[in-house]
Design a protein around this motif. Sequence first.
Motif, PDB file in Angstrom:
ATOM      1  N   VAL A  43      39.347  30.230  30.962  1.00 47.63           N
ATOM      2  CA  VAL A  43      40.361  30.345  32.015  1.00 47.63           C
ATOM      3  C   VAL A  43      40.453  31.789  32.497  1.00 47.63           C
ATOM      4  O   VAL A  43      40.515  32.056  33.704  1.00 47.63           O
ATOM      5  CB  VAL A  43      41.739  29.841  31.501  1.00 47.63           C
ATOM      6  CG1 VAL A  43      42.826  30.117  32.515  1.00 47.63           C
ATOM      7  CG2 VAL A  43      41.662  28.365  31.163  1.00 47.63           C
ATOM      8  N   GLN A  44      40.463  32.740  31.570  1.00 43.75           N
ATOM      9  CA  GLN A  44      40.510  34.152  31.938  1.00 43.75           C
ATOM     10  C   GLN A  44      39.275  34.541  32.744  1.00 43.75           C
ATOM     11  O   GLN A  44      39.361  35.307  33.700  1.00 43.75           O
ATOM     12  CB  GLN A  44      40.621  35.031  30.696  1.00 43.75           C
ATOM     13  CG  GLN A  44      41.942  34.952  29.998  1.00 43.75           C
ATOM     14  CD  GLN A  44      41.938  35.729  28.693  1.00 43.75           C
ATOM     15  OE1 GLN A  44      40.915  35.818  28.005  1.00 43.75           O
ATOM     16  NE2 GLN A  44      43.088  36.287  28.336  1.00 43.75           N
ATOM     17  N   GLU A  45      38.128  34.015  32.336  1.00 43.84           N
ATOM     18  CA  GLU A  45      36.877  34.304  33.053  1.00 43.84           C
ATOM     19  C   GLU A  45      36.948  33.778  34.486  1.00 43.84           C
ATOM     20  O   GLU A  45      36.559  34.456  35.425  1.00 43.84           O
ATOM     21  CB  GLU A  45      35.713  33.651  32.305  1.00 43.84           C
ATOM     22  CG  GLU A  45      34.357  34.048  32.816  1.00 43.84           C
ATOM     23  CD  GLU A  45      33.983  35.463  32.451  1.00 43.84           C
ATOM     24  OE1 GLU A  45      33.286  36.096  33.261  1.00 43.84           O
ATOM     25  OE2 GLU A  45      34.370  35.932  31.366  1.00 43.84           O
ATOM     26  N   LYS A  46      37.485  32.575  34.658  1.00 43.85           N
ATOM     27  CA  LYS A  46      37.603  31.980  35.983  1.00 43.85           C
ATOM     28  C   LYS A  46      38.546  32.790  36.867  1.00 43.85           C
ATOM     29  O   LYS A  46      38.255  33.056  38.039  1.00 43.85           O
ATOM     30  CB  LYS A  46      38.100  30.544  35.851  1.00 43.85           C
ATOM     31  CG  LYS A  46      38.130  29.772  37.136  1.00 43.85           C
ATOM     32  CD  LYS A  46      38.557  28.328  36.906  1.00 43.85           C
ATOM     33  CE  LYS A  46      38.599  27.576  38.216  1.00 43.85           C
ATOM     34  NZ  LYS A  46      39.023  26.182  38.030  1.00 43.85           N
ATOM     35  N   VAL A  47      39.675  33.215  36.289  1.00 41.79           N
ATOM     36  CA  VAL A  47      40.643  34.016  37.041  1.00 41.79           C
ATOM     37  C   VAL A  47      40.024  35.357  37.433  1.00 41.79           C
ATOM     38  O   VAL A  47      40.180  35.825  38.562  1.00 41.79           O
ATOM     39  CB  VAL A  47      41.936  34.214  36.221  1.00 41.79           C
ATOM     40  CG1 VAL A  47      42.837  35.244  36.858  1.00 41.79           C
ATOM     41  CG2 VAL A  47      42.666  32.892  36.060  1.00 41.79           C
ATOM     42  N   ALA A  48      39.307  35.981  36.510  1.00 41.64           N
ATOM     43  CA  ALA A  48      38.675  37.271  36.793  1.00 41.64           C
ATOM     44  C   ALA A  48      37.649  37.143  37.917  1.00 41.64           C
ATOM     45  O   ALA A  48      37.573  38.011  38.797  1.00 41.64           O
ATOM     46  CB  ALA A  48      38.023  37.818  35.525  1.00 41.64           C
ATOM     47  N   LYS A  49      36.869  36.079  37.901  1.00 41.35           N
ATOM     48  CA  LYS A  49      35.867  35.877  38.953  1.00 41.35           C
ATOM     49  C   LYS A  49      36.527  35.661  40.314  1.00 41.35           C
ATOM     50  O   LYS A  49      36.059  36.174  41.327  1.00 41.35           O
ATOM     51  CB  LYS A  49      34.966  34.694  38.616  1.00 41.35           C
ATOM     52  CG  LYS A  49      33.947  35.006  37.551  1.00 41.35           C
ATOM     53  CD  LYS A  49      33.038  33.837  37.282  1.00 41.35           C
ATOM     54  CE  LYS A  49      32.049  34.180  36.181  1.00 41.35           C
ATOM     55  NZ  LYS A  49      31.127  33.073  35.908  1.00 41.35           N
ATOM     56  N   ARG A  50      37.639  34.906  40.346  1.00 40.60           N
ATOM     57  CA  ARG A  50      38.341  34.676  41.611  1.00 40.60           C
ATOM     58  C   ARG A  50      38.952  35.970  42.138  1.00 40.60           C
ATOM     59  O   ARG A  50      38.930  36.240  43.340  1.00 40.60           O
ATOM     60  CB  ARG A  50      39.413  33.620  41.433  1.00 40.60           C
ATOM     61  CG  ARG A  50      38.821  32.223  41.251  1.00 40.60           C
ATOM     62  CD  ARG A  50      39.873  31.158  41.233  1.00 40.60           C
ATOM     63  NE  ARG A  50      40.407  31.003  42.591  1.00 40.60           N
ATOM     64  CZ  ARG A  50      41.530  30.378  42.854  1.00 40.60           C
ATOM     65  NH1 ARG A  50      42.254  29.855  41.893  1.00 40.60           N
ATOM     66  NH2 ARG A  50      41.964  30.272  44.098  1.00 40.60           N
ATOM     67  N   MET A  51      39.485  36.782  41.235  1.00 41.67           N
ATOM     68  CA  MET A  51      40.061  38.066  41.656  1.00 41.67           C
ATOM     69  C   MET A  51      38.976  38.970  42.224  1.00 41.67           C
ATOM     70  O   MET A  51      39.156  39.595  43.269  1.00 41.67           O
ATOM     71  CB  MET A  51      40.766  38.744  40.479  1.00 41.67           C
ATOM     72  CG  MET A  51      42.061  38.085  40.087  1.00 41.67           C
ATOM     73  SD  MET A  51      42.810  38.795  38.615  1.00 41.67           S
ATOM     74  CE  MET A  51      43.126  40.452  39.156  1.00 41.67           C
ATOM     75  N   ALA A  52      37.845  39.032  41.525  1.00 39.92           N
ATOM     76  CA  ALA A  52      36.739  39.876  41.992  1.00 39.92           C
ATOM     77  C   ALA A  52      36.222  39.392  43.337  1.00 39.92           C
ATOM     78  O   ALA A  52      35.942  40.197  44.237  1.00 39.92           O
ATOM     79  CB  ALA A  52      35.618  39.886  40.951  1.00 39.92           C
ATOM     80  N   ALA A  53      36.114  38.081  43.502  1.00 43.77           N
ATOM     81  CA  ALA A  53      35.643  37.539  44.776  1.00 43.77           C
ATOM     82  C   ALA A  53      36.629  37.864  45.895  1.00 43.77           C
ATOM     83  O   ALA A  53      36.218  38.182  47.023  1.00 43.77           O
ATOM     84  CB  ALA A  53      35.446  36.030  44.660  1.00 43.77           C
ATOM     85  N   GLY A  54      37.912  37.812  45.604  1.00 44.87           N
ATOM     86  CA  GLY A  54      38.916  38.153  46.603  1.00 44.87           C
ATOM     87  C   GLY A  54      38.846  39.610  47.018  1.00 44.87           C
ATOM     88  O   GLY A  54      38.978  39.941  48.199  1.00 44.87           O
ATOM     89  N   ILE A  55      38.641  40.485  46.048  1.00 49.79           N
ATOM     90  CA  ILE A  55      38.530  41.918  46.341  1.00 49.79           C
ATOM     91  C   ILE A  55      37.304  42.191  47.206  1.00 49.79           C
ATOM     92  O   ILE A  55      37.381  42.914  48.199  1.00 49.79           O
ATOM     93  CB  ILE A  55      38.492  42.734  45.030  1.00 49.79           C
ATOM     94  CG1 ILE A  55      39.860  42.663  44.340  1.00 49.79           C
ATOM     95  CG2 ILE A  55      38.084  44.175  45.297  1.00 49.79           C
ATOM     96  CD1 ILE A  55      39.864  43.226  42.925  1.00 49.79           C
ATOM     97  N   VAL A  56      36.182  41.598  46.830  1.00 49.06           N
ATOM     98  CA  VAL A  56      34.950  41.801  47.607  1.00 49.06           C
ATOM     99  C   VAL A  56      35.108  41.247  49.021  1.00 49.06           C
ATOM    100  O   VAL A  56      34.669  41.866  49.992  1.00 49.06           O
ATOM    101  CB  VAL A  56      33.750  41.146  46.880  1.00 49.06           C
ATOM    102  CG1 VAL A  56      32.521  41.107  47.774  1.00 49.06           C
ATOM    103  CG2 VAL A  56      33.447  41.900  45.594  1.00 49.06           C
TER     104      VAL A  56
END
Length: 72
Positions: A12-25
């Motif tokens: 779950v943490q990995e999924k949230v981190a990936k979504r945050m990174a994608a949003g920033i990019v």
Amino acid sequence: MKNRTREELTPVQEKVAKRMAAGIVDRQRKLAGWLNYSTRKLTAKAWLILLAFFCLLFGGYCLYLLVIAFRG
């Protein structure tokens, strides 16, 4: 400083981190596109004037900070 071992992220943490990174990019790309669009017609002379203004502005601020630090 101690060498700390890196803890594994839960799925779950990995999924949230990936979504945050994608949003920033995504926001970075949108901002870059807007900046390119906004400045596409600037001449070389205009860029030099903007660069000089930027350097004077932040150079003056740094000088101000130095003066304040030594007056202190």
